[in-house]
Design a protein around this motif. Structure first.
Motif, PDB file in Angstrom:
ATOM      1  N   VAL A   1     -52.822 -40.453  -6.090  1.00  0.00           N
ATOM      2  CA  VAL A   1     -53.147 -41.909  -5.075  1.00  0.00           C
ATOM      3  C   VAL A   1     -51.413 -42.476  -5.434  1.00  0.00           C
ATOM      4  O   VAL A   1     -50.756 -42.859  -4.267  1.00  0.00           O
ATOM      5  CB  VAL A   1     -53.350 -42.647  -6.247  1.00  0.00           C
ATOM      6  N   ILE A   2     -50.567 -42.384  -6.403  1.00  0.00           N
ATOM      7  CA  ILE A   2     -49.333 -42.715  -7.223  1.00  0.00           C
ATOM      8  C   ILE A   2     -48.543 -41.876  -5.792  1.00  0.00           C
ATOM      9  O   ILE A   2     -47.169 -41.909  -5.854  1.00  0.00           O
ATOM     10  CB  ILE A   2     -49.506 -42.822  -8.670  1.00  0.00           C
ATOM     11  N   PHE A   3     -48.923 -40.591  -6.502  1.00  0.00           N
ATOM     12  CA  PHE A   3     -48.131 -39.775  -6.142  1.00  0.00           C
ATOM     13  C   PHE A   3     -47.709 -39.892  -4.544  1.00  0.00           C
ATOM     14  O   PHE A   3     -46.462 -40.084  -4.040  1.00  0.00           O
ATOM     15  CB  PHE A   3     -48.283 -37.931  -6.773  1.00  0.00           C
ATOM     16  N   PHE A   4     -48.245 -40.167  -3.778  1.00  0.00           N
ATOM     17  CA  PHE A   4     -48.532 -40.018  -2.204  1.00  0.00           C
ATOM     18  C   PHE A   4     -47.984 -41.427  -1.956  1.00  0.00           C
ATOM     19  O   PHE A   4     -47.313 -41.781  -1.153  1.00  0.00           O
ATOM     20  CB  PHE A   4     -50.405 -40.250  -1.858  1.00  0.00           C
ATOM     21  N   THR A   5     -48.554 -42.163  -2.678  1.00  0.00           N
ATOM     22  CA  THR A   5     -47.932 -43.459  -2.234  1.00  0.00           C
ATOM     23  C   THR A   5     -46.177 -43.905  -2.257  1.00  0.00           C
ATOM     24  O   THR A   5     -45.659 -43.693  -1.771  1.00  0.00           O
ATOM     25  CB  THR A   5     -48.108 -44.790  -3.415  1.00  0.00           C
ATOM     26  N   PHE A   6     -45.338 -43.212  -3.883  1.00  0.00           N
ATOM     27  CA  PHE A   6     -44.539 -43.217  -3.767  1.00  0.00           C
ATOM     28  C   PHE A   6     -44.257 -42.479  -2.654  1.00  0.00           C
ATOM     29  O   PHE A   6     -42.294 -42.982  -2.566  1.00  0.00           O
ATOM     30  CB  PHE A   6     -43.904 -42.752  -4.736  1.00  0.00           C
ATOM     31  N   GLU A   7     -44.643 -41.506  -2.396  1.00  0.00           N
ATOM     32  CA  GLU A   7     -43.555 -40.453  -1.386  1.00  0.00           C
ATOM     33  C   GLU A   7     -43.402 -40.911  -0.397  1.00  0.00           C
ATOM     34  O   GLU A   7     -42.422 -40.816   0.650  1.00  0.00           O
ATOM     35  CB  GLU A   7     -44.442 -38.916  -1.338  1.00  0.00           C
ATOM     36  N   VAL A   8     -44.617 -41.301   0.009  1.00  0.00           N
ATOM     37  CA  VAL A   8     -44.886 -41.638   1.250  1.00  0.00           C
ATOM     38  C   VAL A   8     -43.418 -43.636   1.775  1.00  0.00           C
ATOM     39  O   VAL A   8     -42.959 -43.083   2.575  1.00  0.00           O
ATOM     40  CB  VAL A   8     -45.904 -42.637   1.910  1.00  0.00           C
ATOM     41  N   VAL A   9     -43.892 -44.509   0.558  1.00  0.00           N
ATOM     42  CA  VAL A   9     -42.712 -45.708   1.090  1.00  0.00           C
ATOM     43  C   VAL A   9     -40.668 -44.394   0.613  1.00  0.00           C
ATOM     44  O   VAL A   9     -40.085 -44.965   1.220  1.00  0.00           O
ATOM     45  CB  VAL A   9     -43.400 -46.268  -0.008  1.00  0.00           C
ATOM     46  N   GLY A  10     -40.843 -43.553  -0.034  1.00  0.00           N
ATOM     47  CA  GLY A  10     -39.140 -42.828  -0.249  1.00  0.00           C
ATOM     48  C   GLY A  10     -38.935 -42.261   0.515  1.00  0.00           C
ATOM     49  O   GLY A  10     -37.946 -42.581   0.670  1.00  0.00           O
ATOM     50  N   THR A  11     -39.871 -41.892   1.627  1.00  0.00           N
ATOM     51  CA  THR A  11     -39.422 -40.934   2.369  1.00  0.00           C
ATOM     52  C   THR A  11     -39.594 -41.614   3.626  1.00  0.00           C
ATOM     53  O   THR A  11     -37.868 -41.324   4.228  1.00  0.00           O
ATOM     54  CB  THR A  11     -40.517 -39.800   2.808  1.00  0.00           C
ATOM     55  N   PHE A  12     -39.864 -42.478   3.542  1.00  0.00           N
ATOM     56  CA  PHE A  12     -39.763 -43.615   5.091  1.00  0.00           C
ATOM     57  C   PHE A  12     -38.193 -44.008   4.929  1.00  0.00           C
ATOM     58  O   PHE A  12     -37.434 -44.355   6.110  1.00  0.00           O
ATOM     59  CB  PHE A  12     -40.692 -44.728   5.507  1.00  0.00           C
ATOM     60  N   TYR A  13     -37.727 -44.588   3.740  1.00  0.00           N
ATOM     61  CA  TYR A  13     -36.927 -45.614   3.364  1.00  0.00           C
ATOM     62  C   TYR A  13     -35.283 -44.261   3.134  1.00  0.00           C
ATOM     63  O   TYR A  13     -34.769 -44.777   3.965  1.00  0.00           O
ATOM     64  CB  TYR A  13     -36.403 -46.086   2.008  1.00  0.00           C
ATOM     65  N   VAL A  14     -35.952 -43.460   2.874  1.00  0.00           N
ATOM     66  CA  VAL A  14     -34.528 -42.194   2.665  1.00  0.00           C
ATOM     67  C   VAL A  14     -34.463 -41.914   4.517  1.00  0.00           C
ATOM     68  O   VAL A  14     -33.054 -41.927   4.588  1.00  0.00           O
ATOM     69  CB  VAL A  14     -34.673 -41.020   2.406  1.00  0.00           C
ATOM     70  N   LEU A  15     -35.110 -41.738   5.394  1.00  0.00           N
ATOM     71  CA  LEU A  15     -35.007 -41.080   6.592  1.00  0.00           C
ATOM     72  C   LEU A  15     -34.069 -42.642   7.181  1.00  0.00           C
ATOM     73  O   LEU A  15     -33.877 -42.207   8.647  1.00  0.00           O
ATOM     74  CB  LEU A  15     -36.129 -40.738   7.539  1.00  0.00           C
ATOM     75  N   SER A  16     -35.058 -43.573   7.027  1.00  0.00           N
ATOM     76  CA  SER A  16     -34.862 -44.980   7.729  1.00  0.00           C
ATOM     77  C   SER A  16     -32.924 -45.554   8.087  1.00  0.00           C
ATOM     78  O   SER A  16     -32.549 -46.054   8.618  1.00  0.00           O
ATOM     79  CB  SER A  16     -35.446 -45.747   7.790  1.00  0.00           C
TER      80      SER A  16
END
Length: 311
Positions: free
Chosen positions: A245-260
């Protein structure tokens, strides 16, 4: 002359939220509540592990780094962002900006590295329970933690050393907080080396973290399928659910921010919100998830709470 004055100036401006003056105080007080709640939860988890002798085990010594890291992330981002919102100042100084960016990047990498260390510990505990104490000795645990923080520091120090070699031609940070991507955008000339090394850091972080976690969880899943012990299956499920839960939450938010940062048409406020969530969601979510899924932590916390209420 304008560029020259920008280069020698230490003052930088931050890109504020587009919010009305009537909503800044509700946002400020809501942010304060989140900060207090997140800080309280992480300090509670931290003190619980430190003060309870029965929790002085390898798994909890590794877990101890998670609330420490979460306190680092939420403290060096949220108070400054809330102060800027309520005062409408939106400026910082270059040395402070670099320090904030460095610590926030240390936090981001450490989240994944600590989760990887915890996944490896659970793999040993569930798949090789009879050898656990022989393998996960205090010396091995200290070596794992030294590796976690050592690799993290080396990658981020090199990353920020590279961006510090450029002269600055701009003074506007395209975010409400400082990070490497925003600092690199201030630089004069060609920053392709910075971009390449930034992707290299992300790749190393992701490859190490995902490889260790996939290996550990696949092994744990296989052990669950072949074992008939219900307590082993229960322990494995609790471990996997909490960390995934923690891993996927962090990955989704972090990936979106970097790509944005790579696409110009992303809504500016949405980009800022996703950036903030990187430093809000894990510090608030982690102690709750681990507190609910760890029988030992929950038992000791309720025991202390019951004692306080009885007094």
């Amino acid at each position: 002359m304008e560029n020259l004055s920008i280069i020698v100036s230490f003052e930088l401006t931050l890109d504020p939220f587009s919010i009305s003056s009537g909503t800044k105080y509700p946002i400020f007080f809501f942010g304060i509540l989140i900060y207090v709640f997140g800080t309280f939860c992480n300090l509670t988890l931290l003190l619980l592990v430190i003060l309870r002798q029965s929790l002085h085990k390898p798994v909890y010594f590794i877990l101890l780094n998670l609330p420490l890291n979460d306190l680092l992330g939420i403290t060096f981002m949220l108070p400054k962002a809330l102060y800027d919102i309520v005062t409408e100042t939106n400026y910082t100084y270059y040395p402070l900006c670099v320090l904030q960016g460095f610590l926030l990047h240390m936090y981001g990498n450490a989240v994944l590295f600590i989760l990887s260390a915890m996944a490896f510990d659970r793999y040993i505990a569930i798949c090789m329970p009879l050898r656990y104490n022989a393998l996960m000795t205090p010396r091995v645990v200290m070596m794992i933690l030294a590796l976690v923080w050592g690799v993290d520091f080396l990658l981020i120090f090199t990353l920020f050393s590279l961006q510090g070699m450029h002269s600055r031609c701009r003074s506007h940070i395209v975010s409400i907080f400082c990070d490497n991507l925003s600092l690199v955008k201030l630089a004069c000339g060609n920053t392709s080396v910075n971009t390449f090394f930034g992707f290299f850091v992300i790749a190393v972080m992701q490859i190490i973290s995902i490889s260790i976690q996939v290996f550990s969880y696949v092994k744990i899943l296989i052990t669950c399928l072949v074992t008939s012990k219900s307590d082993t299956k229960s322990k494995a499920i609790n471990t996997c659910v909490a960390q995934l839960v923690i891993f996927f939450t962090f990955e989704v938010v972090g990936t979106f921010y970097v790509l944005s940062h790579r696409f110009a048409d992303v809504n500016a406020n949405l980009q800022k919100i996703m950036g903030i969530l990187i430093f809000l969601v894990p510090p608030v979510l982690n102690p709750i998830v681990y507190g609910m899924n760890s029988h030992e932590l929950r038992k000791h916390f309720l025991k202390i709470l019951h004692r306080k209420i009885s007094v």
